[in-house]
Design a protein around this motif. Sequence first.
Motif, PDB file in Angstrom:
ATOM      1  N   ARG A  52       0.837  -1.201   0.000  1.00 21.14           N
ATOM      2  CA  ARG A  52       0.000   0.000   0.000  1.00 21.14           C
ATOM      3  C   ARG A  52       0.876   1.256   0.000  1.00 21.14           C
ATOM      4  O   ARG A  52       0.609   2.217  -0.733  1.00 21.14           O
ATOM      5  CB  ARG A  52      -0.935  -0.007   1.214  1.00 21.14           C
ATOM      6  N   PHE A 261      -7.341   0.276  -5.586  1.00 25.00           N
ATOM      7  CA  PHE A 261      -6.313   0.132  -4.557  1.00 25.00           C
ATOM      8  C   PHE A 261      -5.201   1.122  -4.918  1.00 25.00           C
ATOM      9  O   PHE A 261      -4.888   1.266  -6.101  1.00 25.00           O
ATOM     10  CB  PHE A 261      -5.769  -1.305  -4.566  1.00 25.00           C
ATOM     11  N   PRO A 262      -4.654   1.891  -3.972  1.00 25.45           N
ATOM     12  CA  PRO A 262      -4.735   1.768  -2.524  1.00 25.45           C
ATOM     13  C   PRO A 262      -5.791   2.649  -1.869  1.00 25.45           C
ATOM     14  O   PRO A 262      -5.790   2.797  -0.651  1.00 25.45           O
ATOM     15  CB  PRO A 262      -3.340   2.220  -2.091  1.00 25.45           C
ATOM     16  N   GLU A 266      -7.179  -3.819  -0.711  1.00 24.17           N
ATOM     17  CA  GLU A 266      -7.005  -4.543  -1.969  1.00 24.17           C
ATOM     18  C   GLU A 266      -8.165  -5.476  -2.274  1.00 24.17           C
ATOM     19  O   GLU A 266      -8.583  -5.605  -3.424  1.00 24.17           O
ATOM     20  CB  GLU A 266      -5.689  -5.322  -1.943  1.00 24.17           C
TER      21      GLU A 266
END
Length: 278
Positions: A52, A261-262, A266
């Motif tokens: 992330r 994502f982020p 996810e």
Amino acid sequence: MLERIDRHADQVLSLETLSSVAAFSKFHFHRQFTAVMGLPLHRYIQLVRMKRASWRLAFRGQAVVDIAMDAGYETPDAFARAFRQQFGQTPTGFRKDPDWDSWLEAFTTYNHARAELMKTSYTADDVTIVQAPETPVAVMTHRGDPARLGQTIQRFIAWRKSTGLHPRSSATFNVFHTDPRSTAPEEFRLDLCAATDRAVAPNDAGVENGLIPGGRCARLRVTGSSDDLEAPALYLYRHWLPASGEETRDFPIYCERVRFFPDVPEHEAITDLYLPLR
């Protein structure tokens, strides 16, 4: 458990807390997690946070101190040391020029474990035939090794920011012109697209006006990681299409990135895959 870790990656995730959620003693839980995942629990959690963090560094432009705090580090220096140990680059160096080869290597075991344990099986009920609208887009084409795609994404995001085409107001699409399984790396081609009715002004980024044609499509919603859309694409081509009696039309398979994502955990990302039909 993997979804819970995704959802609470920015919080304290102690062995005691997670083992109680799993209804195991902490001793058995840690051993079982390691046996199943091929990674110790603390290492897996670190990789979730680092993935992330690295995406935020490369694609979101957030301050390093904020990314460090969200990743569970008390100081930017501690985060920088851990990041460098993991990827061989400082966070600032990664933001400027990511070494995607080292990044991919670091996540090999992580990606394999998630792909095996969070695998989705698709059925015909998951596919909907829709009338997709004609969509004018701004297009940046990536040509060459798929491993370099991250660099193209960075340039496209920078161009979008400079023109105000934020994903909240401009839908994001990818058009897959080639199959990486059967295409030489130097011949790989993928279009990064942002929906817009505006004429694209001349620019150094190589962005041009394009069009995703309207028409009938088979739509398959993919929930979770969109790093690799091979499995759902193969389901559409190998299983759904022959059984449906439908025929494809002359436009490549493409997708819309609905939830990213982020910006979301996810496992909550959403990607709609479209197979154009006659």
